[in-house]
Scaffold this motif. Structure first.
Motif, mmCIF file in Angstrom:
data_model
loop_
_atom_site.group_PDB
_atom_site.id
_atom_site.type_symbol
_atom_site.label_atom_id
_atom_site.label_comp_id
_atom_site.label_asym_id
_atom_site.label_seq_id
_atom_site.Cartn_x
_atom_site.Cartn_y
_atom_site.Cartn_z
ATOM 1 N N ALA A 272 34.702 -16.598 -52.353
ATOM 2 C CA ALA A 272 35.938 -17.092 -51.749
ATOM 3 C C ALA A 272 36.850 -15.899 -51.489
ATOM 4 C CB ALA A 272 36.633 -18.103 -52.652
ATOM 5 N N ALA A 273 37.509 -15.905 -50.325
ATOM 6 C CA ALA A 273 38.444 -14.842 -49.957
ATOM 7 C C ALA A 273 39.866 -15.383 -49.989
ATOM 8 C CB ALA A 273 38.117 -14.298 -48.567
ATOM 9 N N PHE A 274 40.807 -14.540 -50.405
ATOM 10 C CA PHE A 274 42.205 -14.937 -50.524
ATOM 11 C C PHE A 274 43.073 -13.986 -49.705
ATOM 12 C CE2 PHE A 274 39.998 -16.575 -54.143
ATOM 13 C CZ PHE A 274 40.622 -17.772 -54.461
ATOM 14 N N ILE A 275 43.761 -14.541 -48.693
ATOM 15 C CA ILE A 275 44.672 -13.729 -47.895
ATOM 16 C C ILE A 275 45.994 -14.484 -47.743
ATOM 17 C CG2 ILE A 275 42.763 -12.652 -46.640
ATOM 18 C CD1 ILE A 275 43.500 -14.342 -44.212
ATOM 19 N N SER A 276 46.989 -13.796 -47.202
ATOM 20 C CA SER A 276 48.280 -14.436 -46.943
ATOM 21 C C SER A 276 49.077 -13.552 -45.997
ATOM 22 C CB SER A 276 49.063 -14.661 -48.245
ATOM 23 O OG SER A 276 49.473 -13.424 -48.790
ATOM 24 N N ASP A 277 50.246 -14.059 -45.575
ATOM 25 C CA ASP A 277 51.222 -13.268 -44.826
ATOM 26 C C ASP A 277 50.599 -12.562 -43.618
ATOM 27 O OD1 ASP A 277 53.876 -13.189 -46.646
ATOM 28 O OD2 ASP A 277 52.087 -13.236 -47.915
ATOM 29 N N ILE A 278 50.042 -13.367 -42.726
ATOM 30 C CA ILE A 278 49.428 -12.809 -41.519
ATOM 31 C C ILE A 278 50.507 -12.343 -40.540
ATOM 32 C CG2 ILE A 278 47.855 -13.277 -39.603
ATOM 33 C CD1 ILE A 278 46.511 -15.378 -41.359
ATOM 34 N N HIS A 279 51.566 -13.117 -40.383
ATOM 35 C CA HIS A 279 52.726 -12.744 -39.559
ATOM 36 C C HIS A 279 52.359 -12.501 -38.095
ATOM 37 C CE1 HIS A 279 55.857 -12.518 -42.673
ATOM 38 N NE2 HIS A 279 54.877 -12.121 -43.490
ATOM 39 N N ILE A 280 51.536 -13.395 -37.548
ATOM 40 C CA ILE A 280 51.244 -13.337 -36.111
ATOM 41 C C ILE A 280 52.551 -13.452 -35.321
ATOM 42 C CG2 ILE A 280 50.281 -14.707 -34.211
ATOM 43 C CD1 ILE A 280 48.082 -13.293 -35.369
ATOM 44 N N GLY A 281 52.698 -12.637 -34.293
ATOM 45 C CA GLY A 281 53.908 -12.629 -33.475
ATOM 46 C C GLY A 281 54.758 -11.408 -33.709
ATOM 47 N N SER A 282 54.678 -10.847 -34.898
ATOM 48 C CA SER A 282 55.415 -9.627 -35.215
ATOM 49 C C SER A 282 54.797 -8.442 -34.479
ATOM 50 C CB SER A 282 55.382 -9.371 -36.722
ATOM 51 O OG SER A 282 55.858 -8.073 -37.025
ATOM 52 N N ASN A 283 55.659 -7.519 -34.027
ATOM 53 C CA ASN A 283 55.093 -6.308 -33.409
ATOM 54 C C ASN A 283 54.517 -5.369 -34.468
ATOM 55 O OD1 ASN A 283 57.408 -5.106 -34.496
ATOM 56 N ND2 ASN A 283 58.472 -5.022 -32.531
ATOM 57 N N ASN A 284 54.644 -5.761 -35.733
ATOM 58 C CA ASN A 284 54.012 -5.017 -36.821
ATOM 59 C C ASN A 284 52.718 -5.684 -37.298
ATOM 60 O OD1 ASN A 284 55.853 -2.707 -37.536
ATOM 61 N ND2 ASN A 284 57.328 -4.386 -37.667
ATOM 62 N N PHE A 285 52.310 -6.781 -36.620
ATOM 63 C CA PHE A 285 51.047 -7.414 -36.974
ATOM 64 C C PHE A 285 49.912 -6.445 -36.723
ATOM 65 C CE2 PHE A 285 47.336 -9.890 -35.294
ATOM 66 C CZ PHE A 285 46.850 -10.278 -36.536
ATOM 67 N N MET A 286 49.020 -6.296 -37.697
ATOM 68 C CA MET A 286 47.943 -5.306 -37.634
ATOM 69 C C MET A 286 46.687 -5.970 -37.061
ATOM 70 S SD MET A 286 48.916 -3.474 -41.267
ATOM 71 C CE MET A 286 48.011 -1.940 -41.010
ATOM 72 N N ALA A 287 46.696 -6.116 -35.738
ATOM 73 C CA ALA A 287 45.653 -6.869 -35.042
ATOM 74 C C ALA A 287 44.278 -6.211 -35.188
ATOM 75 C CB ALA A 287 46.015 -7.002 -33.567
ATOM 76 N N GLU A 288 44.230 -4.899 -35.055
ATOM 77 C CA GLU A 288 42.940 -4.208 -35.141
ATOM 78 C C GLU A 288 42.285 -4.429 -36.496
ATOM 79 O OE1 GLU A 288 41.170 0.387 -34.978
ATOM 80 O OE2 GLU A 288 43.179 -0.048 -34.191
ATOM 81 N N GLU A 289 43.098 -4.336 -37.558
ATOM 82 C CA GLU A 289 42.574 -4.513 -38.909
ATOM 83 C C GLU A 289 42.146 -5.960 -39.165
ATOM 84 O OE1 GLU A 289 45.153 -0.895 -38.877
ATOM 85 O OE2 GLU A 289 45.221 -2.912 -38.022
ATOM 86 N N PHE A 290 42.917 -6.917 -38.645
ATOM 87 C CA PHE A 290 42.546 -8.318 -38.845
ATOM 88 C C PHE A 290 41.253 -8.644 -38.092
ATOM 89 C CE2 PHE A 290 42.874 -12.952 -38.540
ATOM 90 C CZ PHE A 290 43.260 -13.266 -39.828
ATOM 91 N N ASN A 291 41.093 -8.075 -36.918
ATOM 92 C CA ASN A 291 39.845 -8.269 -36.168
ATOM 93 C C ASN A 291 38.663 -7.618 -36.880
ATOM 94 O OD1 ASN A 291 40.140 -9.814 -33.608
ATOM 95 N ND2 ASN A 291 41.788 -8.356 -33.264
ATOM 96 N N GLU A 335 61.833 -7.468 -33.001
ATOM 97 C CA GLU A 335 60.608 -7.067 -33.698
ATOM 98 C C GLU A 335 59.449 -8.014 -33.416
ATOM 99 O OE1 GLU A 335 61.474 -6.583 -37.837
ATOM 100 O OE2 GLU A 335 62.873 -4.934 -37.502
ATOM 101 N N LEU A 336 59.585 -8.823 -32.352
ATOM 102 C CA LEU A 336 58.550 -9.793 -32.025
ATOM 103 C C LEU A 336 57.825 -9.425 -30.733
ATOM 104 C CD1 LEU A 336 60.364 -13.197 -32.773
ATOM 105 C CD2 LEU A 336 58.621 -12.072 -34.172
ATOM 106 N N ASP A 337 56.514 -9.498 -30.780
ATOM 107 C CA ASP A 337 55.697 -9.410 -29.565
ATOM 108 C C ASP A 337 55.567 -10.780 -28.907
ATOM 109 O OD1 ASP A 337 55.219 -6.706 -29.511
ATOM 110 O OD2 ASP A 337 53.366 -6.832 -30.686
ATOM 111 N N ILE A 338 55.554 -11.834 -29.738
ATOM 112 C CA ILE A 338 55.466 -13.204 -29.247
ATOM 113 C C ILE A 338 56.723 -13.940 -29.718
ATOM 114 C CG2 ILE A 338 54.102 -15.325 -29.207
ATOM 115 C CD1 ILE A 338 51.676 -13.683 -30.057
ATOM 116 N N LYS A 339 57.519 -14.403 -28.771
ATOM 117 C CA LYS A 339 58.844 -14.934 -29.110
ATOM 118 C C LYS A 339 58.902 -16.463 -29.104
ATOM 119 C CE LYS A 339 61.393 -10.845 -27.546
ATOM 120 N NZ LYS A 339 60.209 -9.978 -27.426
ATOM 121 N N ASP A 340 57.760 -17.121 -29.151
ATOM 122 C CA ASP A 340 57.684 -18.573 -29.149
ATOM 123 C C ASP A 340 56.725 -18.998 -30.260
ATOM 124 O OD1 ASP A 340 58.072 -21.215 -27.256
ATOM 125 O OD2 ASP A 340 56.093 -21.146 -28.193
#
Length: 544
Positions: A272-291, A335-340
């Motif tokens: 089982a894997a445990f993650i949290s605080d993804i924060h999609i929409g933030s310009n600080n979201f670490m997309a490369e690492e999540f992918n 600080e948002l890349d996605i504002k909706d």
């Protein structure tokens, strides 16, 4: 519409715990549909219809009214699949039957359980949602707060009475009638905490009968040290000597986790894997690492050992802050890349859809999600997160929630307590014993602290909450096998007695606010638990 296609569509919606209404069925009959209906078309149709407000019966109705009995589902399928079911009279009859059965099932359930403890069915023998708060819309009264504390007292008193030292507990009003010096034991809520000129601690304790002062003398260091961990409004036990209207404490007893609790281990190897605080929409979201994390889940990244683990991974628990939200703090928009928020949840759904479908994903809310901040928080609203609800392997729970995973015929499974952790800020700021031990960087101390209290937010002002008059949903009972949290953006892996403590890091780089506060997050760490051995390893998907 071809009857076979109609049946596929209705079956797809029922599996996702949604019922098509009369208007839906009429609309589908008037529209052109592909000759062959595949999963992609069904998913797109599901998103389209669930975005139409009040045009379907949602899973809260189905969960409460139907999922507890297979006969109700059989009745639905019989009525909805019949060849003549789309005539107006038959649709109306079917609707009435559905509503009647919903009403009957709800009534039966409400007679046997408190509404907030009715758990959604997952139709999976190895995954059970044991507690997910079901919100009841009602006017709240000032008296509801006192009623909530009464329910909390009753729940934790029951736990404390199992302690050998508290077998002779006496109510406070009875103690106050005693004339002579006598050894006594009480259970009560901490109404006030004061320090005398001599450096002793005075606790004002309250039960359902009266109040009494308890003096903890500094000349008894073994119990005096415990006072640094006591907070207002928590329930605890006191033993001591009663004299002249005051109890002189000889012991302080927290509800805590019993030492006799079983350390469970799965009979087979899985993870089982445990993650949290993804924060999609933030310009600080670490997309490369999540992918990169998703690529690992798809056996496309990592060493042979890591891919072997990914191959046997069956559960992902996500403890809140799925998106960064909008208007959470001043000037957030810059600080948002996605504002909706709808687009933020859609972006998250697009990422999570890449996770292999055999992996069950359990999602909870956090203080950044598009939901009320008062706890218990419901799962994300369908109005905002329809794209997530369309994914077949996602299970939504409230914050907090208890989920049982990996149950089998010969194994009772693991109880996972999921709590995002909004109350943590209060305790780091106000409890010296936690702050001096490392604060956020030593998050395991916060989790142990709350397990000792058997409550996720014992102090009245430590979090915003809903005053539920039926029970206190933040009481920790039963004892969890895993305590999964987030919020701090630090990775935590530890054990307290038989409970494994895990905080799931984050997927957001350091923000301007965190830099100003001197906060150093630890992003992209994923604790992975071998359920057979209970061993935990942390995989680091950052560029470091």
């Amino acid at each position: 519409m071809d009857p076979t296609n109609r049946k596929k569509i209705i079956s797809f919606f029922i599996k996702k715990k949604h019922l098509l209404t009369i208007d839906n069925l009429k609309q589908l009959e008037n529209e052109e549909t592909p000759s062959t209906i595949d999963e992609t078309y069904l998913t797109q149709l599901f998103i389209k219809i669930t975005n139409q407000k009040n045009n379907y019966l949602s899973n809260s109705s189905i969960n409460l009214g139907l999922s507890s009995t297979s006969s109700n589902l059989h009745l639905l399928s019989t009525q909805l699949y019949s060849p003549n079911s789309l005539s107006h009279s038959n649709i109306q009859t079917t609707s009435n039957i559905i509503n009647n059965n919903l009403h009957q099932s709800l009534s039966a359930n409400l007679k046997t359980a408190n509404l907030q403890h009715l758990s959604p069915s997952t139709n999976n023998s190895n995954l059970e949602i044991k507690f997910s708060y079901v919100d009841v819309a009602k006017k709240r009264e000032p008296s509801d707060f006192s009623q909530l504390f009464k329910k909390r007292f009753i729940a934790i008193e029951k736990i404390l009475r199992n302690r050998r030292e508290l077998q002779s507990v006496t109510s406070i009003n009875r103690i106050l009638t005693k004339k002579a010096k006598e050894d006594v034991a009480i259970i009560g809520l901490v109404l006030d905490i004061q320090k005398t000129k001599n450096g002793n601690i005075v606790l004002l304790m309250e039960d359902q009968t009266s109040q009494i002062k308890v003096i903890v003398n500094k000349t008894k260091p073994s119990i005096f040290s415990l006072t640094s961990e006591i907070v207002h409004d928590e329930a605890l036990g006191i033993t001591g000597t009663y004299m002249d209207g005051v109890i002189f404490a000889t012991n302080i007893l927290f509800p805590d986790i019993p030492l006799t609790t079983e350390l469970k281990k799965s009979p087979d190897e899985c993870y089982a894997a445990f993650i949290s605080d993804i924060h999609i929409g933030s310009n600080n979201f670490m997309a490369e690492e999540f992918n990169k994390f998703i690529s690992w889940l798809n056996l496309e990244y990592g060493s042979e050992l890591h891919r072997t683990i990914a191959e046997k991974l069956k559960y992902i628990i996500i403890a809140g802050d799925l998106i960064d939200g909008v208007g959470i703090y001043p000037m957030q928009e810059s600080e948002l890349d996605i504002k909706d928020v709808i687009e933020q949840y859609s972006a998250l759904a697009k990422l999570l859809s890449k996770i292999p479908p055999h992996i069950k994903i359990i999602l909870s809310s956090g203080n950044h999600d598009a939901i009320r901040i008062s706890e218990p928080q419901p799962p994300p609203y369908k109005d905002f997160a329809a794209a997530l609800y369309a994914l077949p392997n996602i299970y939504f729970v409230s914050n907090p929630a208890v989920v049982n995973i990996h149950k089998s015929q010969n194994f009772s499974g693991f109880d996972v307590l999921i709590y995002h952790g909004y109350s943590f800020d209060y305790y780091v700021a106000n409890v010296d014993a936690l702050r001096l031990k490392g604060g956020y960087k030593k998050g395991e101390n916060i989790l142990k602290f709350l397990l000792k209290k058997r409550h996720l937010a014992p102090a009245h002002s430590s979090t915003l909450y809903i005053p539920d008059v039926e029970s206190d949903p933040l009481v920790i009972d039963p004892v969890p096998d895993f305590f999964a949290t987030g919020h701090t953006h630090y990775t935590v892996v530890s054990n307290y007695r038989t409970t494994t403590l895990i905080s799931g890091s984050c997927w957001q780089a350091k923000t301007a606010f965190q830099e100003k506060m001197g906060h150093e997050p630890q992003p992209c760490r994923v604790p992975i638990v071998n359920l057979q051995t209970r061993a935990v390893r942390i995989l680091n998907f950052s560029k470091e």
